[in-house]
Design a protein around this motif. Structure first.
Motif, short mmCIF file in Angstrom:
data_model
loop_
_atom_site.label_atom_id
_atom_site.label_comp_id
_atom_site.label_asym_id
_atom_site.label_seq_id
_atom_site.Cartn_x
_atom_site.Cartn_y
_atom_site.Cartn_z
N ALA A 23 -59.26 5.43 14.81
CA ALA A 23 -57.53 5.63 14.79
C ALA A 23 -57.21 7.02 13.97
N ALA A 24 -56.28 7.90 14.92
CA ALA A 24 -56.09 8.88 14.27
C ALA A 24 -54.62 8.89 14.08
N SER A 25 -54.08 9.77 13.23
CA SER A 25 -52.98 9.77 12.62
C SER A 25 -52.82 11.30 12.24
N GLY A 26 -51.24 11.76 12.21
CA GLY A 26 -51.00 12.82 12.06
C GLY A 26 -50.43 14.02 13.13
N ARG A 27 -51.22 14.84 13.48
CA ARG A 27 -50.90 15.52 14.76
C ARG A 27 -51.26 14.85 15.87
N THR A 28 -50.65 15.31 17.11
CA THR A 28 -50.83 14.52 18.34
C THR A 28 -52.17 14.81 18.87
N PHE A 29 -52.90 13.54 19.06
CA PHE A 29 -54.40 13.48 18.91
C PHE A 29 -54.55 13.64 20.52
N SER A 30 -53.67 13.56 21.33
CA SER A 30 -54.27 13.71 22.64
C SER A 30 -54.48 15.05 23.18
N SER A 31 -54.48 16.06 22.30
CA SER A 31 -54.96 17.45 22.39
C SER A 31 -56.34 17.91 21.68
N TYR A 32 -56.95 16.68 21.09
CA TYR A 32 -58.18 16.87 20.52
C TYR A 32 -59.32 16.29 21.24
N ALA A 33 -60.37 16.87 21.02
CA ALA A 33 -61.77 16.20 21.55
C ALA A 33 -62.07 15.13 20.55
N GLY A 34 -62.75 14.11 20.81
CA GLY A 34 -63.30 13.23 19.94
C GLY A 34 -64.82 13.06 20.18
N ALA A 35 -65.40 12.84 18.81
CA ALA A 35 -66.87 12.59 18.98
C ALA A 35 -67.26 11.50 17.84
N TRP A 36 -68.53 10.91 18.23
CA TRP A 36 -69.06 10.00 17.00
C TRP A 36 -70.56 10.59 16.80
N PHE A 37 -70.76 10.79 15.24
CA PHE A 37 -71.94 10.85 14.98
C PHE A 37 -72.47 9.94 14.14
N ARG A 38 -73.84 9.92 13.74
CA ARG A 38 -74.04 8.82 12.91
C ARG A 38 -75.38 9.58 11.95
N GLN A 39 -75.42 8.75 10.93
CA GLN A 39 -76.47 9.10 9.97
C GLN A 39 -77.33 8.01 9.18
N ALA A 40 -78.49 7.89 9.58
CA ALA A 40 -79.28 7.05 8.90
C ALA A 40 -79.81 7.17 7.74
N PRO A 41 -80.30 6.52 6.68
CA PRO A 41 -80.81 6.84 5.45
C PRO A 41 -82.09 7.87 5.46
N GLY A 42 -81.90 8.80 4.79
CA GLY A 42 -83.02 9.91 4.73
C GLY A 42 -82.95 10.77 5.78
N LYS A 43 -82.17 10.64 6.67
CA LYS A 43 -82.05 11.53 7.81
C LYS A 43 -80.71 12.35 8.13
N GLU A 44 -80.93 13.51 8.69
CA GLU A 44 -79.85 14.27 9.03
C GLU A 44 -78.82 13.61 9.93
#
Length: 123
Positions: A23-44
């Motif tokens: 969930a995004a708040s602040g500036r209009t989110f519709s002008s932004y690209a969104g992404a998901w990243f993940r980090q496992a223990p001991g990994k980048e």
């Protein structure tokens, strides 16, 4: 400024499903690209999926193609990650990120980050 808050993480058995929300708040989110990243223990931290500002373009890491789906609802200022057929190797902290307009695959190219949500997949 954009503030991002993830939710939907948890513990699930292998083969199960979870849906993460950002969930995004602040500036209009519709002008932004969104992404998901993940980090496992001991990994980048690694790229998982991204969606452009309109939702018309998406990109996925090879490891999640065919299992995960990224989507967005600009009316709700929210980006989603539907995760199906989960595997123990999907266990990680999942982070939502945002940047202006277009998709990028590197974490340093994103300007805004959420605090992360834990996903644990048991075998």
């Amino acid at each position: 400024q954009v503030q991002l808050v993830e939710s939907g993480g948890g513990l699930v058995q292998a083969g199960g499903s979870l849906r993460l929300s950002c969930a995004a708040s602040g500036r209009t989110f519709s002008s932004y690209a969104g992404a998901w990243f993940r980090q496992a223990p001991g990994k980048e931290r690694e790229f998982v999926a991204a969606i452009n500002w309109s939702g018309g373009v998406t990109n996925y890491a090879d490891s999640v193609k065919g299992r995960f789906t990224i989507s967005r609802d600009n009316a709700k200022n929210t980006v989603y990650l539907q995760m199906n057929s989960l595997k123990p190797e999907d266990t990680a902290v999942y982070y939502c990120a945002a940047r202006d307009w277009s998709i990028r695959l590197r974490d340093y190219e994103y300007d805004y980050w959420g605090q992360g949500t834990q996903v644990t997949v048991s075998s």
